[in-house]
Design a protein around this motif. Structure first.
Motif, PDB file in Angstrom:
ATOM      1  N   GLU A 196      40.746  22.336  33.183  1.00 28.71           N
ATOM      2  CA  GLU A 196      40.774  23.534  34.027  1.00 28.71           C
ATOM      3  C   GLU A 196      39.532  24.395  33.780  1.00 28.71           C
ATOM      4  OE1 GLU A 196      44.444  25.532  33.286  1.00 28.71           O
ATOM      5  OE2 GLU A 196      45.661  23.870  34.050  1.00 28.71           O
ATOM      6  N   LYS A 197      39.172  24.543  32.497  1.00 30.71           N
ATOM      7  CA  LYS A 197      37.973  25.325  32.168  1.00 30.71           C
ATOM      8  C   LYS A 197      36.728  24.658  32.732  1.00 30.71           C
ATOM      9  CE  LYS A 197      39.752  27.499  27.985  1.00 30.71           C
ATOM     10  NZ  LYS A 197      39.647  27.571  26.525  1.00 30.71           N
ATOM     11  N   ALA A 198      36.678  23.330  32.668  1.00 28.69           N
ATOM     12  CA  ALA A 198      35.523  22.610  33.203  1.00 28.69           C
ATOM     13  C   ALA A 198      35.424  22.812  34.717  1.00 28.69           C
ATOM     14  CB  ALA A 198      35.622  21.124  32.875  1.00 28.69           C
ATOM     15  N   GLN A 199      36.561  22.800  35.401  1.00 24.54           N
ATOM     16  CA  GLN A 199      36.547  23.031  36.841  1.00 24.54           C
ATOM     17  C   GLN A 199      36.079  24.446  37.159  1.00 24.54           C
ATOM     18  OE1 GLN A 199      40.516  22.074  38.085  1.00 24.54           O
ATOM     19  NE2 GLN A 199      40.127  19.870  38.184  1.00 24.54           N
ATOM     20  N   LEU A 200      36.571  25.423  36.394  1.00 20.74           N
ATOM     21  CA  LEU A 200      36.135  26.806  36.611  1.00 20.74           C
ATOM     22  C   LEU A 200      34.637  26.956  36.362  1.00 20.74           C
ATOM     23  CD1 LEU A 200      39.077  28.829  34.993  1.00 20.74           C
ATOM     24  CD2 LEU A 200      38.531  28.605  37.422  1.00 20.74           C
ATOM     25  N   MET A 201      34.149  26.294  35.317  1.00 20.33           N
ATOM     26  CA  MET A 201      32.717  26.359  35.027  1.00 20.33           C
ATOM     27  C   MET A 201      31.913  25.698  36.142  1.00 20.33           C
ATOM     28  SD  MET A 201      32.462  25.805  30.928  1.00 20.33           S
ATOM     29  CE  MET A 201      30.697  25.951  30.930  1.00 20.33           C
ATOM     30  N   GLN A 203      47.852  16.164  25.769  1.00 19.13           N
ATOM     31  CA  GLN A 203      47.502  16.337  27.181  1.00 19.13           C
ATOM     32  C   GLN A 203      47.760  17.765  27.634  1.00 19.13           C
ATOM     33  OE1 GLN A 203      46.112  14.220  29.372  1.00 19.13           O
ATOM     34  NE2 GLN A 203      46.268  15.669  31.037  1.00 19.13           N
ATOM     35  N   LYS A 204      48.909  18.316  27.255  1.00 20.14           N
ATOM     36  CA  LYS A 204      49.277  19.658  27.709  1.00 20.14           C
ATOM     37  C   LYS A 204      48.455  20.755  27.035  1.00 20.14           C
ATOM     38  CE  LYS A 204      54.054  18.677  28.949  1.00 20.14           C
ATOM     39  NZ  LYS A 204      55.463  18.861  28.551  1.00 20.14           N
ATOM     40  N   ARG A 205      48.190  20.599  25.751  1.00 19.72           N
ATOM     41  CA  ARG A 205      47.567  21.697  25.008  1.00 19.72           C
ATOM     42  C   ARG A 205      46.048  21.615  24.923  1.00 19.72           C
ATOM     43  NH1 ARG A 205      51.708  22.752  20.013  1.00 19.72           N
ATOM     44  NH2 ARG A 205      53.481  23.295  21.314  1.00 19.72           N
ATOM     45  N   ILE A 206      45.481  20.433  25.014  1.00 18.27           N
ATOM     46  CA  ILE A 206      44.029  20.301  24.825  1.00 18.27           C
ATOM     47  C   ILE A 206      43.333  19.830  26.095  1.00 18.27           C
ATOM     48  CG2 ILE A 206      42.223  19.091  23.538  1.00 18.27           C
ATOM     49  CD1 ILE A 206      44.186  18.959  21.176  1.00 18.27           C
ATOM     50  N   VAL A 207      43.746  18.690  26.611  1.00 21.04           N
ATOM     51  CA  VAL A 207      43.033  18.084  27.740  1.00 21.04           C
ATOM     52  C   VAL A 207      43.231  18.890  29.015  1.00 21.04           C
ATOM     53  CG1 VAL A 207      42.819  16.012  29.160  1.00 21.04           C
ATOM     54  CG2 VAL A 207      43.156  15.800  26.694  1.00 21.04           C
TER      55      VAL A 207
END
Length: 87
Positions: free
Chosen positions: A30-35, A21-25
């Protein structure tokens, strides 16, 4: 002994799930939200460009109409001049 082993396995699975959860999801979401934010900005820019395109297309049609009317006026004046000259 097997209860302790099951409890230990459960703790290992929970630790692994927490690490995933911490390292991958987490970073991926966060990247998906930024995109998504960037995509929204691009959509707004495209909408603005579409508005400008429609405005310019309308202005171009108006300018073309005025140019055609001007040319027709010049042709009519020349025809009138020719008629007056030939009389």
């Amino acid at each position: 002994m097997s209860i302790e082993k099951t409890g230990n396995n459960r703790e290992m699975v929970l630790a692994l799930a927490d690490t995933i959860q911490k390292r991958i999801v987490g970073p991926a979401s966060e990247k998906a939200q930024l995109m998504n934010v960037e995509i929204q900005k691009m959509n707004e820019l495209v909408a603005g460009l579409e508005q400008k395109y429609l405005f310019l297309a309308a202005e171009q049609r108006r300018t073309r109409l005025l140019a055609v009317l001007g040319i027709l006026g010049i042709i009519m004046l020349l025809a009138f001049q020719i008629i007056l000259y030939l009389r």
